[in-house]
Design a protein around this motif. Structure first.
Motif, PDB file in Angstrom:
ATOM      1  N   ARG A 283      -7.451  42.577  18.899  1.00  0.00           N
ATOM      2  CA  ARG A 283      -8.697  42.666  19.671  1.00  0.00           C
ATOM      3  C   ARG A 283      -9.877  42.584  18.708  1.00  0.00           C
ATOM      4  O   ARG A 283     -10.686  43.497  18.578  1.00  0.00           O
ATOM      5  CB  ARG A 283      -8.747  43.966  20.465  1.00  0.00           C
ATOM      6  CG  ARG A 283      -7.780  43.988  21.649  1.00  0.00           C
ATOM      7  CD  ARG A 283      -7.939  45.259  22.441  1.00  0.00           C
ATOM      8  NE  ARG A 283      -7.205  45.196  23.694  1.00  0.00           N
ATOM      9  CZ  ARG A 283      -7.219  46.152  24.614  1.00  0.00           C
ATOM     10  NH1 ARG A 283      -7.936  47.250  24.413  1.00  0.00           N
ATOM     11  NH2 ARG A 283      -6.522  46.033  25.722  1.00  0.00           N
TER      12      ARG A 283
ATOM     13  N   GLU B 188     -12.594  41.039  18.886  1.00  0.00           N
ATOM     14  CA  GLU B 188     -13.917  41.221  19.484  1.00  0.00           C
ATOM     15  C   GLU B 188     -14.309  42.696  19.463  1.00  0.00           C
ATOM     16  O   GLU B 188     -15.472  43.041  19.176  1.00  0.00           O
ATOM     17  CB  GLU B 188     -13.921  40.702  20.921  1.00  0.00           C
ATOM     18  CG  GLU B 188     -13.812  39.187  21.033  1.00  0.00           C
ATOM     19  CD  GLU B 188     -13.731  38.720  22.479  1.00  0.00           C
ATOM     20  OE1 GLU B 188     -13.926  37.509  22.718  1.00  0.00           O
ATOM     21  OE2 GLU B 188     -13.465  39.552  23.384  1.00  0.00           O
TER      22      GLU B 188
ATOM     23  N   SER C  93     -15.856  35.665  21.773  1.00  0.00           N
ATOM     24  CA  SER C  93     -15.288  34.593  20.965  1.00  0.00           C
ATOM     25  C   SER C  93     -14.811  33.465  21.856  1.00  0.00           C
ATOM     26  O   SER C  93     -14.275  33.692  22.949  1.00  0.00           O
ATOM     27  CB  SER C  93     -14.122  35.140  20.140  1.00  0.00           C
ATOM     28  OG  SER C  93     -13.491  34.102  19.419  1.00  0.00           O
TER      29      SER C  93
ATOM     30  N   HIS D  82     -14.990  33.000  25.902  1.00  0.00           N
ATOM     31  CA  HIS D  82     -15.617  34.228  26.398  1.00  0.00           C
ATOM     32  C   HIS D  82     -17.142  34.158  26.286  1.00  0.00           C
ATOM     33  O   HIS D  82     -17.856  34.831  27.028  1.00  0.00           O
ATOM     34  CB  HIS D  82     -15.100  35.437  25.617  1.00  0.00           C
ATOM     35  CG  HIS D  82     -13.685  35.802  25.937  1.00  0.00           C
ATOM     36  ND1 HIS D  82     -12.960  36.692  25.176  1.00  0.00           N
ATOM     37  CD2 HIS D  82     -12.861  35.388  26.938  1.00  0.00           C
ATOM     38  CE1 HIS D  82     -11.745  36.816  25.692  1.00  0.00           C
ATOM     39  NE2 HIS D  82     -11.657  36.040  26.756  1.00  0.00           N
TER      40      HIS D  82
ATOM     41  N   TRP E 295     -20.343  39.264  28.804  1.00  0.00           N
ATOM     42  CA  TRP E 295     -18.972  39.584  28.412  1.00  0.00           C
ATOM     43  C   TRP E 295     -18.993  40.874  27.597  1.00  0.00           C
ATOM     44  O   TRP E 295     -19.334  40.883  26.420  1.00  0.00           O
ATOM     45  CB  TRP E 295     -18.361  38.458  27.587  1.00  0.00           C
ATOM     46  CG  TRP E 295     -16.971  38.771  27.108  1.00  0.00           C
ATOM     47  CD1 TRP E 295     -16.612  39.221  25.881  1.00  0.00           C
ATOM     48  CD2 TRP E 295     -15.766  38.676  27.876  1.00  0.00           C
ATOM     49  NE1 TRP E 295     -15.258  39.413  25.805  1.00  0.00           N
ATOM     50  CE2 TRP E 295     -14.707  39.090  27.024  1.00  0.00           C
ATOM     51  CE3 TRP E 295     -15.467  38.302  29.176  1.00  0.00           C
ATOM     52  CZ2 TRP E 295     -13.381  39.118  27.445  1.00  0.00           C
ATOM     53  CZ3 TRP E 295     -14.151  38.329  29.583  1.00  0.00           C
ATOM     54  CH2 TRP E 295     -13.128  38.732  28.733  1.00  0.00           C
TER      55      TRP E 295
ATOM     56  N   ASP F 170     -12.276  42.230  24.575  1.00  0.00           N
ATOM     57  CA  ASP F 170     -10.873  42.567  24.345  1.00  0.00           C
ATOM     58  C   ASP F 170     -10.064  41.395  23.801  1.00  0.00           C
ATOM     59  O   ASP F 170      -8.838  41.441  23.762  1.00  0.00           O
ATOM     60  CB  ASP F 170     -10.220  43.085  25.629  1.00  0.00           C
ATOM     61  CG  ASP F 170     -10.249  42.078  26.776  1.00  0.00           C
ATOM     62  OD1 ASP F 170     -10.830  40.974  26.601  1.00  0.00           O
ATOM     63  OD2 ASP F 170      -9.683  42.382  27.841  1.00  0.00           O
ATOM     64  N   GLY F 171     -10.749  40.327  23.376  1.00  0.00           N
ATOM     65  CA  GLY F 171     -10.035  39.146  22.916  1.00  0.00           C
ATOM     66  C   GLY F 171      -9.861  39.086  21.419  1.00  0.00           C
ATOM     67  O   GLY F 171     -10.562  39.753  20.653  1.00  0.00           O
TER      68      GLY F 171
END
Length: 461
Positions: A223, A225, A251, A254, A260, A264-265
């Motif tokens: 995660r 981000e 990222s 997203h 955003w 959670d990416g």
């Protein structure tokens, strides 16, 4: 069960207390007065602010609440932040303000007397100071007593029990006209406020530097981000009250989601990172800055092409800022550049002047939102102001605002060539209107491609 009577529900896990404990807890406490010279920041400015509000509502009782605590989960409340109008009029900005109310009492035919109704210290003669999870001093910390609060603010202070005896008045929480006036009075910032905003911007710059330095670790995290957002948020909490809004660390595709905040990416080194973040000072003034960064440290040819179009749009918007210009001028200037670029690339299959017409706006499929907003105690500051004083108004010296055009090329948009899909770019800076134009408050962060690549290279070396 087994003949033992059930204890009543408490809503928590508190242990019962005995009369003996209450008696013991109520004795042998030393005095802990606040220093006599303690003042709220900006206390020298708040009387004039209240006078300006008073002049707009002669003979009327005005009520400006700080707000109430809100439950997050069971017996756990969200962190409290007082309402911006209350903070602006009193200088009180801390987490100890829930339930407090500023009242402007009519005093003569045209003036008002300010009275602060606030919760004083938890008296050690009553068990609430160690029992009360929401307001007890042992649970949430010390508050000033009424005399201390009066000295700190220069406002007469009274116990909140007195609020119930007051006749009704205009309440900023429910009265649209009062809310509008409070927003409009805050539109032009004084020199002290601009200094607070510059401090917020300076801390934000440091937070962006922290975030870039953390990229190697973030790229390895599932995660990433959140690693970036957490890195920035730590700086915000260490240097100020926290973030002025939820940090956006987006990222890849997203970044095409304007708000955003899931963050959670993972981070893909071949993609861009859009970081939209701002530190809020202890006085509650916030910055709002966005940079879109290549995760390799170097823009690819396609990323560079898109970025330079957004940068040209932002530069056109900034150039339109000056006293007397319509507020919407900078947005229209930026969108003119965006539309021309999209038309030149063949994304828009009609001329730019046609899509810019009010009865078209087709370019908005790829930009969606406005290109900036006022900035101050709220990230979208003075939002209750009437359109004629803000959106349809003119810029004045002392206005502080953002310029933030963007391109949001959705990953599933079949009007786009494949190489452009899933890329989001926003460039956002904070500016103050000056007598002859605008000053870039966030200029310490590079904006152009070469500057960003050099800056990232230095921080990552």
């Amino acid at each position: 069960m087994n003949g033992t009577p059930a204890r009543p529900h408490t809503g928590s896990h508190d242990l019962p207390t005995s009369p003996a404990l209450d008696a013991f807890m109520g004795t042998a406490w030393a005095a802990t007065p606040l220093p006599a010279d303690t003042r709220v920041p900006g206390a020298h400015l708040t009387p004039a602010r209240r006078d300006r509000l008073s002049a707009r509502f002669p003979g009327e009782r005005l009520v400006v609440p700080a707000g109430q605590l809100k439950v997050r989960s069971n017996d756990d409340d969200f962190r409290f932040r007082p309402h911006s109008a209350y903070a602006w009029l009193t200088g009180l900005t801390g987490e100890d303000q829930p339930g407090n109310v500023l009242v402007l009492e009519p005093d003569g035919p045209s003036g008002h007397e300010a009275v602060l109704y606030l919760r004083p210290r938890s008296p050690r003669t009553e068990p609430g100071f160690y029992r009360d999870r929401r307001y007890g001093e042992f649970w949430v910390g010390r508050r000033p007593d009424l005399a201390e609060a009066e000295r700190m603010t220069g406002i007469r202070c009274a116990h909140p029990d007195g609020l119930g005896a007051l006749p009704p008045g205009r309440d900023a929480a429910t009265d649209p006209e009062l809310a509008s006036v409070l927003s409009e009075l805050r539109l032009v910032k004084d020199a002290w406020e601009i200094g607070q905003l510059q401090r917020a911007v300076d801390h934000t710059v440091a937070g962006f530097e922290d975030a870039v330095r953390s990229l190697p670790r973030a790229l390895r995290h599932a995660r990433g981000e959140r690693w970036i957002a957490g890195t920035f948020d730590r700086r915000a909490r260490a240097e100020g009250n926290g973030t002025g809004y939820d940090t956006i660390a987006a990222s890849g595709a997203h970044a095409c989601v304007l708000h955003w905040t899931r963050n959670d990416g993972p981070l893909d080194p071949t993609e861009l990172l859009l970081l939209d973040a701002g530190v809020e000072t202890d006085t509650l003034y916030t910055a709002d800055v966005t940079r879109t960064l290549p995760l390799t440290g170097i823009f690819s040819p396609v990323q560079r092409q898109l970025y330079e179009l957004v940068l040209a749009a932002q530069s056109a918007g900034i150039a339109a800022l000056k006293p007397g210009a319509c507020f919407r001028d900078f947005h229209l200037a930026a969108m003119g550049v965006i539309a021309e670029g999209l038309a030149d690339w063949g994304v828009l299959r009609v001329p730019a002047d046609e899509v810019l017409a009010e009865d078209s706006g087709l370019y908005r499929r790829y930009t969606l939102c406005g290109s900036g907003h006022m900035l101050g105690l709220d990230v979208h500051d003075c939002a209750q102001a009437r359109a004629e004083t803000y959106l349809d108004g003119v810029l004045e010296e002392g206005h502080v605002l953002t310029v933030e055009p963007g391109l949001y090329l959705q990953p599933d948009d079949e009007t786009l060539p494949l190489e452009l899909r899933g890329i989001g770019i926003r460039i956002e800076d904070d500016l103050v209107i000056t007598p002859d134009g605008a000053r870039l408050m966030s200029g310490a962060l590079p904006r152009d491609v070469a500057g960003i690549e050099a800056w990232m290279g230095e921080l990552l070396s």
